[in-house]
Write a protein that holds these residues in place. Structure first.
Motif, PDB file in Angstrom:
ATOM      1  N   ARG A  43       0.865  -1.265   0.055  1.00  0.00           N
ATOM      2  CA  ARG A  43      -0.173  -0.057  -0.040  1.00  0.00           C
ATOM      3  C   ARG A  43       0.956   1.290   0.050  1.00  0.00           C
ATOM      4  NH1 ARG A  43      -3.197  -3.585  -0.206  1.00  0.00           N
ATOM      5  NH2 ARG A  43      -5.404  -3.467   0.916  1.00  0.00           N
ATOM      6  N   GLN A  44       1.934   1.280   0.955  1.00  0.00           N
ATOM      7  CA  GLN A  44       2.779   2.369   0.995  1.00  0.00           C
ATOM      8  C   GLN A  44       3.503   2.657  -0.402  1.00  0.00           C
ATOM      9  OE1 GLN A  44       2.581   3.993   4.053  1.00  0.00           O
ATOM     10  NE2 GLN A  44       3.628   5.818   2.408  1.00  0.00           N
ATOM     11  N   LEU A  47       1.134   4.081  -2.755  1.00  0.00           N
ATOM     12  CA  LEU A  47       0.793   5.558  -2.440  1.00  0.00           C
ATOM     13  C   LEU A  47       1.832   6.402  -2.852  1.00  0.00           C
ATOM     14  CD1 LEU A  47      -1.631   6.231  -0.957  1.00  0.00           C
ATOM     15  CD2 LEU A  47      -0.484   6.303   1.242  1.00  0.00           C
ATOM     16  N   LEU A  50       1.923   6.956  -6.675  1.00  0.00           N
ATOM     17  CA  LEU A  50       0.832   7.805  -7.094  1.00  0.00           C
ATOM     18  C   LEU A  50       1.068   9.266  -6.793  1.00  0.00           C
ATOM     19  CD1 LEU A  50      -1.992   6.633  -8.576  1.00  0.00           C
ATOM     20  CD2 LEU A  50      -3.070   7.036  -6.305  1.00  0.00           C
ATOM     21  N   ARG A  54       1.491  12.125  -9.351  1.00  0.00           N
ATOM     22  CA  ARG A  54       0.663  13.400  -9.246  1.00  0.00           C
ATOM     23  C   ARG A  54       1.817  14.690  -9.283  1.00  0.00           C
ATOM     24  NH1 ARG A  54      -4.019  14.778  -5.164  1.00  0.00           N
ATOM     25  NH2 ARG A  54      -5.314  13.829  -7.060  1.00  0.00           N
ATOM     26  N   ARG A  57       2.939  15.257 -12.473  1.00  0.00           N
ATOM     27  CA  ARG A  57       1.898  16.069 -13.359  1.00  0.00           C
ATOM     28  C   ARG A  57       1.801  17.344 -12.999  1.00  0.00           C
ATOM     29  NH1 ARG A  57      -4.374  14.218 -12.789  1.00  0.00           N
ATOM     30  NH2 ARG A  57      -4.081  15.786 -11.240  1.00  0.00           N
ATOM     31  N   GLU A  61       2.389  20.867 -14.955  1.00  0.00           N
ATOM     32  CA  GLU A  61       1.452  21.813 -15.004  1.00  0.00           C
ATOM     33  C   GLU A  61       2.001  23.370 -14.674  1.00  0.00           C
ATOM     34  OE1 GLU A  61      -2.621  19.635 -13.810  1.00  0.00           O
ATOM     35  OE2 GLU A  61      -2.098  21.313 -12.387  1.00  0.00           O
TER      36      GLU A  61
ATOM     37  N   ALA B 253      -3.977   3.203   4.724  1.00  0.00           N
ATOM     38  CA  ALA B 253      -3.338   3.404   3.458  1.00  0.00           C
ATOM     39  C   ALA B 253      -4.275   3.232   2.450  1.00  0.00           C
ATOM     40  CB  ALA B 253      -2.066   2.505   3.636  1.00  0.00           C
ATOM     41  N   SER B 254      -4.952   2.125   2.717  1.00  0.00           N
ATOM     42  CA  SER B 254      -5.981   1.768   1.531  1.00  0.00           C
ATOM     43  C   SER B 254      -7.029   2.901   1.295  1.00  0.00           C
ATOM     44  CB  SER B 254      -6.863   0.605   1.981  1.00  0.00           C
ATOM     45  OG  SER B 254      -6.025  -0.580   2.142  1.00  0.00           O
ATOM     46  N   ARG B 256      -6.556   6.031   1.776  1.00  0.00           N
ATOM     47  CA  ARG B 256      -5.925   7.336   1.326  1.00  0.00           C
ATOM     48  C   ARG B 256      -5.677   6.846  -0.357  1.00  0.00           C
ATOM     49  NH1 ARG B 256      -2.392   8.285   5.565  1.00  0.00           N
ATOM     50  NH2 ARG B 256      -0.389   7.144   4.597  1.00  0.00           N
ATOM     51  N   LEU B 257      -5.065   5.639  -0.620  1.00  0.00           N
ATOM     52  CA  LEU B 257      -4.906   5.222  -1.985  1.00  0.00           C
ATOM     53  C   LEU B 257      -6.153   5.347  -2.699  1.00  0.00           C
ATOM     54  CD1 LEU B 257      -2.390   4.092  -2.979  1.00  0.00           C
ATOM     55  CD2 LEU B 257      -3.261   1.893  -2.674  1.00  0.00           C
ATOM     56  N   LEU B 260      -7.008   9.124  -3.206  1.00  0.00           N
ATOM     57  CA  LEU B 260      -6.093   9.723  -4.174  1.00  0.00           C
ATOM     58  C   LEU B 260      -6.374   9.304  -5.571  1.00  0.00           C
ATOM     59  CD1 LEU B 260      -3.986  11.511  -2.978  1.00  0.00           C
ATOM     60  CD2 LEU B 260      -2.369   9.596  -3.432  1.00  0.00           C
ATOM     61  N   ARG B 261      -6.687   8.046  -5.652  1.00  0.00           N
ATOM     62  CA  ARG B 261      -7.036   7.370  -7.173  1.00  0.00           C
ATOM     63  C   ARG B 261      -8.253   8.107  -7.656  1.00  0.00           C
ATOM     64  NH1 ARG B 261      -5.507   1.322  -5.995  1.00  0.00           N
ATOM     65  NH2 ARG B 261      -3.309   1.314  -6.778  1.00  0.00           N
ATOM     66  N   GLY B 263      -9.420  10.997  -6.636  1.00  0.00           N
ATOM     67  CA  GLY B 263      -9.188  12.442  -7.002  1.00  0.00           C
ATOM     68  C   GLY B 263      -8.272  12.596  -8.599  1.00  0.00           C
ATOM     69  N   PHE B 264      -7.404  11.488  -8.594  1.00  0.00           N
ATOM     70  CA  PHE B 264      -6.563  11.585  -9.933  1.00  0.00           C
ATOM     71  C   PHE B 264      -7.430  11.528 -11.100  1.00  0.00           C
ATOM     72  CE2 PHE B 264      -2.773   9.541 -12.138  1.00  0.00           C
ATOM     73  CZ  PHE B 264      -2.244  10.663 -12.188  1.00  0.00           C
ATOM     74  N   GLU B 267      -9.843  14.714 -11.523  1.00  0.00           N
ATOM     75  CA  GLU B 267      -9.325  15.855 -12.047  1.00  0.00           C
ATOM     76  C   GLU B 267      -8.962  15.913 -13.637  1.00  0.00           C
ATOM     77  OE1 GLU B 267      -5.741  17.105 -10.040  1.00  0.00           O
ATOM     78  OE2 GLU B 267      -6.665  16.543  -7.851  1.00  0.00           O
ATOM     79  N   ALA B 271      -5.891  20.590 -17.010  1.00  0.00           N
ATOM     80  CA  ALA B 271      -6.836  21.745 -16.963  1.00  0.00           C
ATOM     81  C   ALA B 271      -5.922  22.974 -16.477  1.00  0.00           C
ATOM     82  CB  ALA B 271      -7.860  21.540 -16.029  1.00  0.00           C
TER      83      ALA B 271
END
Lengths: 63, 271, 177
Positions: A43-44, A47, A50, A54, A57, A61, B253-254, B256-257, B260-261, B263-264, B267, B271
């Motif tokens: 998971r970490q 994370l 990702l 981000r 990206r 931007e 963690a799951s 948050r993941l 985040l996904r 939101g990813f 978005e 833009a």
């Protein structure tokens, strides 16, 4: 108390039951602990990946 | 109390106590293993198989304790919509399930040399098996959907419905005739409150020799056997807490993941 | 609850309260339903009948059931055929003779709780067992302490036949072997 190591394994003829119980308990508990830690690690890692992409990206931007 | 419903704050406290829990848990279990497997005497009836008790009883206790934690978490999630409650329930379920399996299998391995059978459908054993199925059901429901927000409510309701099984396990040996013996640690207390099942032996009617024998079976654990049991009970309880914190970390963690996904994806690109 | 008290709560708080009441009521009703069901099914949930229930005829005729009680001290013997074990199960008030062709569990001894599965043989009220299980009680004692008590003469006979450290049952129970 046990006189010899062989006695200890033999457990008065019930070695299969006693050692089977303790062995199963050890395997399952350690297995659960390992799975729990592995889960946190993957998971970490996801994370971090990702958040890294981000940030990249967001970085393009900004440029 | 509601302060702890703040997930971030809860996790900070939990992470701080985790090293202490582990530092206490490991020596307790090590000592429990030393006394349980080696430095305690064999029982006068069972011989060495009595050593199975030192893992059977703590895992039985924690299989039920974890379920209570799971039900309380589910209740707080259903009533107050605390997301932490759902996460605690999801974290406690697999740990309790593993304890339940260990309890059932060690009980079976203990039953064979003492009772003469691996399994019997008495009230205690059956209600413990139902507990295992409740764990299976909860885990299946909680993890059935890609979006856990769809499975959390049905799973929480199942956890709450199943909580009636907990007192049933505890008191089955007092309400019903079972092959399983009563609790040695809390036996006198419960026996005094709830009495004996109908077909129980009436001590006052027994002939003198049998009465003397029955009096000797009053429910007793000598200190040299109590020591490893208590060490293991304390060690396993701390192990449960440590695993609970670690699994909570994974659940956080799951979450948050996922956010985040989401939101990813949400978005708009560039833009 | 008065009307004003309800109005003072925010709608969200009211919903929370409603959910709390629903959950508590649900658990209470479920618990009551389970308790009632189990009470109604008591005889099915019980694993065995006691000798008194058997003697009083509470067991349907010809049924296979379990009988539970203590082994009467000195009652166990092997019949002339060399295979059939015979012992008396008692609860203090009534006694039932049990016969069993097979090897008794290692915990079987005088004064021990046992649970036997089988049927009543026709006339004599004798119980023919297909399976005999030892019902362990909640007392534990170091084997050495029992040996010491026996040497000192303070051990109540029938209270226990010690299992030697090697696991082999000692003592001369005629039903063993």
């Amino acid at each position: 108390m046990f006189e010899t190591l062989a006695d200890f394994w033999h457990m008065g003829g019930n070695g299969v039951y006693v050692w089977g119980s303790y062995g199963l308990c050890a395997v399952l508990m350690l297995g659960l602990a390992a799975q729990t830690l592995r889960r946190i690690r993957t998971r970490q890692r996801d994370l971090d990946l990702l958040q890294g992409s981000r940030a990249r990206r967001d970085g393009t931007e900004g440029a | 109390m509601h302060r702890f419903a703040n997930p971030g704050q809860f996790m900070r406290v939990a992470d701080k106590v985790l090293p202490w829990i582990v530092a206490l848990c490991l020596p307790l279990i090590a000592a429990g293993l030393y006394f349980g497997l080696y430095a305690s005497p064999p029982d006068f009836q069972q011989g060495e198989t009595v050593r199975i008790m030192y893992i059977h009883v703590p895992t039985a206790f924690l299989a039920q304790g974890a379920y209570v934690v799971m039900a309380l978490g589910s209740a707080s999630f259903l009533i107050w919509k605390h997301p932490l409650g759902d996460l605690i329930a999801r974290s406690a379920a697999p740990i309790g399930c593993v304890f339940c399996i260990i309890c059932l299998v060690t009980g079976s391995l203990w039953g064979r040399p003492t009772w003469g059978t691996y399994w019997v459908w008495d009230a205690r054993l059956t209600s413990m098996l139902i507990l295992l199925f409740l764990y299976f059901g909860y885990l299946a429901l909680a993890n059935a959907f890609d979006d856990p927000a769809r499975g959390d409510k049905p799973a929480a309701i199942l956890a709450l419905v199943g909580v009636v099984n907990i007192p049933l396990i505890k008191f089955s040996v007092y309400f019903f005739n079972t092959l399983h013996q009563k609790s040695t640690l809390a036996g006198d207390l419960f026996g005094a409150v709830f009495g004996e099942p109908e077909a129980a032996v009436q001590a006052e009617n027994l002939p003198a020799d049998l009465a003397a024998a029955a009096a000797q079976q009053g429910g007793d654990l000598p200190p040299e056997m109590l020591l490893p049991l208590m060490l293991m009970l304390a060690g396993f309880t701390l192990a449960f807490l440590a695993l609970l914190i670690l699994r909570l970390r994974g659940e956080f963690a799951s979450v948050r993941l996922r956010s985040l996904r989401a939101g990813f994806r949400a978005e708009p690109r560039g833009a | 609850m008065s009307d004003t008290a309800v109005r003072r709560r925010s709608p969200a708080a009211q919903r929370k309260r409603m959910r709390l009441i629903l959950v508590v009521c649900g658990v209470i009703f479920l618990g009551a339903a389970t308790a009632l069901t189990l009470t109604a099914l008591q005889s099915n949930v019980n694993l065995f009948f006691g000798p008194t229930e058997v003697v009083e005829g509470k067991v349907p005729a010809g049924a296979t059931f379990r009988i539970g009680g203590l082994v009467e001290i000195g009652s166990c013997r092997i019949r002339g055929d060399g295979v059939t074990r015979e012992f008396v199960v008692t609860d203090g008030a009534n006694r039932v003779t049990v016969t069993y062709e097979g090897i008794l569990p290692s915990l079987f001894r005088d004064g021990q709780g046992v649970v036997a599965l089988g049927q009543l043989a026709d006339a004599a009220g004798e119980f023919r067992a297909e399976e005999v299980l030892a019902k362990h009680d909640e007392t534990y004692m170091p084997a050495e302490a029992v040996e010491a008590m026996k040497r000192a003469g303070t051990w109540q006979e029938g209270g226990g036949e010690p299992v030697a450290a090697a696991g082999a049952p000692s003592g001369a129970n005629p039903c063993k072997g």
